[in-house]
Design a protein around this motif. Structure first.
Motif, PDB file in Angstrom:
ATOM      1  N   SER A  12       0.825  -1.199   0.000  1.00  0.00           N
ATOM      2  CA  SER A  12       0.000   0.000   0.000  1.00  0.00           C
ATOM      3  C   SER A  12       0.863   1.254   0.000  1.00  0.00           C
ATOM      4  O   SER A  12       0.606   2.214  -0.734  1.00  0.00           O
ATOM      5  CB  SER A  12      -0.932  -0.004   1.214  1.00  0.00           C
ATOM      6  OG  SER A  12      -1.710   1.157   1.260  1.00  0.00           O
ATOM      7  N   GLY A  13       1.914   1.260   0.820  1.00  0.00           N
ATOM      8  CA  GLY A  13       2.800   2.419   0.875  1.00  0.00           C
ATOM      9  C   GLY A  13       3.547   2.641  -0.421  1.00  0.00           C
ATOM     10  O   GLY A  13       3.692   3.781  -0.886  1.00  0.00           O
ATOM     11  N   ILE A  14       4.027   1.558  -1.036  1.00  0.00           N
ATOM     12  CA  ILE A  14       4.751   1.688  -2.304  1.00  0.00           C
ATOM     13  C   ILE A  14       3.840   2.219  -3.402  1.00  0.00           C
ATOM     14  O   ILE A  14       4.216   3.110  -4.178  1.00  0.00           O
ATOM     15  CB  ILE A  14       5.358   0.329  -2.705  1.00  0.00           C
ATOM     16  CG1 ILE A  14       6.466  -0.064  -1.720  1.00  0.00           C
ATOM     17  CG2 ILE A  14       5.912   0.387  -4.127  1.00  0.00           C
ATOM     18  CD1 ILE A  14       7.036  -1.445  -1.950  1.00  0.00           C
ATOM     19  N   LEU A  15       2.629   1.672  -3.484  1.00  0.00           N
ATOM     20  CA  LEU A  15       1.684   2.143  -4.506  1.00  0.00           C
ATOM     21  C   LEU A  15       1.357   3.618  -4.314  1.00  0.00           C
ATOM     22  O   LEU A  15       1.256   4.382  -5.282  1.00  0.00           O
ATOM     23  CB  LEU A  15       0.407   1.310  -4.453  1.00  0.00           C
ATOM     24  CG  LEU A  15       0.517  -0.117  -4.998  1.00  0.00           C
ATOM     25  CD1 LEU A  15      -0.791  -0.871  -4.766  1.00  0.00           C
ATOM     26  CD2 LEU A  15       0.854  -0.109  -6.480  1.00  0.00           C
ATOM     27  N   THR A  16       1.176   4.028  -3.061  1.00  0.00           N
ATOM     28  CA  THR A  16       0.849   5.429  -2.791  1.00  0.00           C
ATOM     29  C   THR A  16       2.004   6.347  -3.163  1.00  0.00           C
ATOM     30  O   THR A  16       1.809   7.436  -3.715  1.00  0.00           O
ATOM     31  CB  THR A  16       0.494   5.611  -1.305  1.00  0.00           C
ATOM     32  OG1 THR A  16      -0.593   4.753  -0.967  1.00  0.00           O
ATOM     33  CG2 THR A  16       0.106   7.041  -1.006  1.00  0.00           C
TER      34      THR A  16
END
Length: 424
Positions: free
Chosen positions: A149-153
């Motif tokens: 989730s953090g990488i995608l954001t």
């Protein structure tokens, strides 16, 4: 099992506790005298498989100090109806006057209707007794989803960093509003993939927690591998329900704020009457939406436990939950509201930690002469997702024990659980 007359056994179907109808003879209600059969007639609707309880022969009244089961008879007189339960046929779980229920607790809760303290204590006991599942497995899954989730954001909208730098350097009010609007739109859009990931993680880990808690009611504890094997068949439906419930919530939110659409033409045309009408209607729809959400939330509270413990499909589990929660709205709502308050108290402290971390990252990036808005948002989203996973065991435990409590009150599930506990 397919109905309430079958015993609870170990194995892959150990926690399929069946869909029994409410008994007609008062069974499952542990109030004074509800377990005695003073007339000596067979009980109908007995969830223990239609068993009858014979009325023992009358015995003379016993003095308080000579009660054969160790419980005094406060009145010193025989129980009305002449049947002294426990005299000719001693029962290890009830006294002869059926006034005192001897607590039977093979696992995390006593096998009788529960009070508020026992529900919360049982939940915390489950978390203490199975830390490998309730924290290790669940938080590991959330950690993986949080990283994604953090990488995608961080990577989905790299132009946010440039826009944020322009926002800090402008002094033109019109340009400022335009750039600020772009940042808000980008932030909302960047949260969409993270929201999908969190829904999947929520469905998976809630199912794991419910599966782990169910056998602990009988004093049995599943390993991490066993818990996963028991949960796997239900995962597609659980994930599907997580998405379905989120769409229901979005529809309620849309209804709550729909009058705000009137603000656009009102502000454009400088029609302040329309502006005030929009704000007033929004307040009304917000209150209405809040009530609708609370009602639906409570009525669908037992969907996950029904899927796991009764092996039901999505549609049947929703119908089952809707039926079980009927007539108990305020009690269930009050308990879940208290759980939500406790969550927010803990969340306040954890959010402070997140702010410290993101503040440190922001300061570090600014020290290099640039700020990376996408990176900061990615770290914030990852930490927020991980924190959300911390509360899954707690809320799943409350849901599961409330489900069991309601069934013990209405369907005499305590008898089936008692028989299963005696088989060990």
């Amino acid at each position: 099992m397919s109905d309430s007359n079958e015993s609870l056994t170990s194995g892959s179907s150990a926690w399929n506790w069946g869909n029994s109808e409410a008994p007609t003879g008062g069974y499952g209600q542990f109030n004074t005298g509800s377990w005695q059969n003073p007339a000596g007639t067979p009980q109908t609707g007995d969830p223990a498989g239609g068993a009858t309880f014979p009325s023992p022969a009358p015995v003379p009244p016993q003095p308080a100090s000579a009660s054969p089961t160790g419980y005094p008879n406060p009145n010193g007189a025989p129980q009305p109806g002449g049947a002294q339960f426990g005299a000719a046929q001693p029962n290890p779980y009830f006294d002869q006057y059926a006034l005192n229920f001897q607590q039977v607790q093979p696992g995390i809760i006593p096998l009788r209707p529960l009070n508020l303290g026992e529900i919360f204590n049982g939940t915390f006991s489950a978390m203490r007794q199975a830390p490998a599942v309730m924290f290790g497995l669940i938080l590991s899954i959330w950690a993986v989803f949080a990283v994604f989730s953090g990488i995608l954001t961080a990577l989905a909208f790299p132009d946010l960093t440039v826009t944020e730098q322009q926002l800090n350097n402008t002094t033109d009010g019109t340009v400022f509003l335009k750039l600020f609007s772009e940042i808000m739109q980008g932030s909302i859009i960047s949260m969409i993939p993270s929201a999908f990931i969190q829904l999947i993680a929520s469905g998976v880990t809630t199912g794991i927690a419910v599966t782990a808690i169910a056998p602990m009611v009988l004093g049995r504890r599943l390993s991490v591998t066993e818990t996963w094997q028991e949960t796997k068949p239900h995962l597609p439906l659980m994930i599907g329900y997580a998405f379905l419930y989120s769409f229901i919530s979005l529809a309620i939110y849309a209804f709550a704020f729909s009058p705000l659409l009137m603000l656009i033409p009102g502000v454009t045309n400088e029609d302040f009457g329309m502006v005030f009408a929009s704000m007033g209607l929004t307040l009304l729809t917000m209150f209405g939406a809040l009530f609708i959400w609370a009602f639906i939330y409570v009525r669908l509270l037992f969907v996950y436990p029904a899927m796991v413990m009764e092996n039901l499909g999505l549609k049947k589990a929703m119908a089952r939950s809707w039926k079980l929660a009927k007539g108990s709205f305020w009690r269930l709502f009050g308990i879940m509201l208290l759980a939500l308050v406790l969550q927010n108290v803990i969340l306040t402290g954890l959010s402070f930690v997140v702010q410290l971390i993101t503040g440190g990252v922001t300061a570090a990036t600014l020290a290099t002469g640039t700020s990376n808005y996408g990176l900061i948002m990615g770290i914030t989203m990852a930490l927020s997702s991980l924190i959300a996973g911390v509360f899954i065991p707690f809320f799943s435990g409350i849901q599961s024990l409330l489900y069991i409590d309601v069934r013990m009150r209405r369907e005499g599930l305590a008898l089936s659980l008692l028989r299963a506990a005696q088989q060990d």
